[in-house]
Design a protein around this motif. Structure first.
Motif, PDB file in Angstrom:
ATOM      1  N   VAL A  86      15.277 -10.519  -4.905  1.00  0.00           N
ATOM      2  CA  VAL A  86      14.081 -10.768  -4.095  1.00  0.00           C
ATOM      3  C   VAL A  86      13.726  -9.481  -3.351  1.00  0.00           C
ATOM      4  O   VAL A  86      14.566  -8.599  -3.178  1.00  0.00           O
ATOM      5  CB  VAL A  86      14.292 -11.924  -3.076  1.00  0.00           C
ATOM      6  N   ARG A  87      12.466  -9.377  -2.955  1.00  0.00           N
ATOM      7  CA  ARG A  87      12.063  -8.213  -2.166  1.00  0.00           C
ATOM      8  C   ARG A  87      11.157  -8.673  -1.031  1.00  0.00           C
ATOM      9  O   ARG A  87      10.518  -9.726  -1.098  1.00  0.00           O
ATOM     10  CB  ARG A  87      11.394  -7.155  -3.018  1.00  0.00           C
ATOM     11  N   TRP A  88      11.109  -7.849   0.017  1.00  0.00           N
ATOM     12  CA  TRP A  88      10.342  -8.185   1.199  1.00  0.00           C
ATOM     13  C   TRP A  88      10.067  -6.902   1.983  1.00  0.00           C
ATOM     14  O   TRP A  88      10.698  -5.879   1.776  1.00  0.00           O
ATOM     15  CB  TRP A  88      11.102  -9.192   2.061  1.00  0.00           C
ATOM     16  N   PHE A  89       9.113  -7.014   2.884  1.00  0.00           N
ATOM     17  CA  PHE A  89       8.839  -5.934   3.823  1.00  0.00           C
ATOM     18  C   PHE A  89       9.686  -6.119   5.068  1.00  0.00           C
ATOM     19  O   PHE A  89       9.905  -7.235   5.518  1.00  0.00           O
ATOM     20  CB  PHE A  89       7.377  -5.981   4.298  1.00  0.00           C
ATOM     21  N   THR A 131       0.852  -1.188   0.000  1.00  0.00           N
ATOM     22  CA  THR A 131       0.000   0.000   0.000  1.00  0.00           C
ATOM     23  C   THR A 131       0.888   1.238   0.000  1.00  0.00           C
ATOM     24  O   THR A 131       2.100   1.146   0.225  1.00  0.00           O
ATOM     25  CB  THR A 131      -0.906   0.025   1.254  1.00  0.00           C
ATOM     26  N   GLU A 132       0.279   2.390  -0.221  1.00  0.00           N
ATOM     27  CA  GLU A 132       1.043   3.636  -0.152  1.00  0.00           C
ATOM     28  C   GLU A 132       1.595   3.835   1.265  1.00  0.00           C
ATOM     29  O   GLU A 132       2.669   4.406   1.440  1.00  0.00           O
ATOM     30  CB  GLU A 132       0.187   4.827  -0.572  1.00  0.00           C
ATOM     31  N   ALA A 133       0.879   3.317   2.267  1.00  0.00           N
ATOM     32  CA  ALA A 133       1.304   3.490   3.658  1.00  0.00           C
ATOM     33  C   ALA A 133       2.502   2.619   4.031  1.00  0.00           C
ATOM     34  O   ALA A 133       3.229   2.937   4.974  1.00  0.00           O
ATOM     35  CB  ALA A 133       0.137   3.189   4.596  1.00  0.00           C
ATOM     36  N   ASN A 134       2.727   1.508   3.297  1.00  0.00           N
ATOM     37  CA  ASN A 134       3.839   0.631   3.684  1.00  0.00           C
ATOM     38  C   ASN A 134       4.893   0.459   2.586  1.00  0.00           C
ATOM     39  O   ASN A 134       5.909  -0.203   2.800  1.00  0.00           O
ATOM     40  CB  ASN A 134       3.325  -0.734   4.146  1.00  0.00           C
ATOM     41  N   ARG A 135       4.684   1.053   1.429  1.00  0.00           N
ATOM     42  CA  ARG A 135       5.619   0.884   0.300  1.00  0.00           C
ATOM     43  C   ARG A 135       7.058   1.243   0.704  1.00  0.00           C
ATOM     44  O   ARG A 135       8.013   0.611   0.256  1.00  0.00           O
ATOM     45  CB  ARG A 135       5.163   1.743  -0.872  1.00  0.00           C
ATOM     46  N   HIS A 136       7.228   2.230   1.566  1.00  0.00           N
ATOM     47  CA  HIS A 136       8.569   2.649   1.984  1.00  0.00           C
ATOM     48  C   HIS A 136       9.282   1.588   2.823  1.00  0.00           C
ATOM     49  O   HIS A 136      10.485   1.691   3.060  1.00  0.00           O
ATOM     50  CB  HIS A 136       8.493   3.979   2.755  1.00  0.00           C
ATOM     51  N   LEU A 137       8.563   0.558   3.246  1.00  0.00           N
ATOM     52  CA  LEU A 137       9.153  -0.516   4.055  1.00  0.00           C
ATOM     53  C   LEU A 137       9.656  -1.690   3.205  1.00  0.00           C
ATOM     54  O   LEU A 137      10.160  -2.673   3.747  1.00  0.00           O
ATOM     55  CB  LEU A 137       8.134  -1.016   5.080  1.00  0.00           C
TER      56      LEU A 137
END
Length: 185
Positions: A93-96, A70-76
């Motif tokens: 690979v990518r992850w939060f 989401t826009e709220a967590n994309r920076h994570l």
């Protein structure tokens, strides 16, 4: 139908150093015993004839494998090149980090048949070997990561299964993974 936990899956689902994004409240032995003793909620066909998905209601506190972006967590979101084993080449690979999904309702256990595992250099005594597990809210498979599809198409020598790329399945996977990511504690 007998089931064993493969060394590949054991290392990923039950690492030596427990992590919050792996199977919780259960030992590898308890997990394997439960898969052999309990009738699954349903059995799904996997991406190839040698692959089956055993769907079980989650009896642990294991959290969902993915979270929506989401826009709220994309920076994570974080990314890196990593290999699943020492023999494999690293892939992107990518992850939060800093996101914690809810406890999963379902464990979707990924099984490979004995013959396929032998092709991949993994001999087992059982009929089926666990190669992974998806933790989900719905009793369904989520799309395989696109990089896993590509690795599978590259063949056994590159850590895949040798199954050719299905372009439509790949497009569905991209659509899912553009809006979702794995997470790490």
């Amino acid at each position: 139908m007998s089931i064993v936990l493969t060394p590949f899956a054991r290392a990923r689902l039950f690492p030596r150093e427990p992590r919050g994004n792996t199977i919780q409240d259960c030992t590898p032995e308890e997990f394997q015993r439960r898969l052999n003793d309990e009738v699954p909620f349903k059995l799904l066909d996997g991406y190839a004839p040698f692959c089956k998905l055993h769907v079980h209601r989650n009896w642990t506190s294991t959290r969902c494998l993915t979270a929506p972006i989401t826009e709220a967590n994309r920076h994570l979101l974080r990314s890196a090149y990593e290999a699943r084993t020492k023999a494999e080449l690293p892939v992107l690979v990518r992850w939060f980090e800093g996101v914690q999904p809810p406890v999963a309702n379902w464990l979707v256990v990924i099984l490979y048949g004995r013959e396929q595992l032998a092709k991949e250099g993994e001999s087992i005594e059982a009929d089926w070997g666990v190669v992974g597990c998806i933790y989900t809210m719905e009793p369904e498979e989520i799309p395989m990561a696109p990089i896993t599809m590509l690795r599978n198409a590259l063949g056994v020598e590159e850590g895949g299964s040798g199954v050719p790329l299905d372009r439509e399945a790949y497009r569905r996977a991209v659509a899912f993974w553009e809006g979702n990511a794995n997470w790490r504690p």
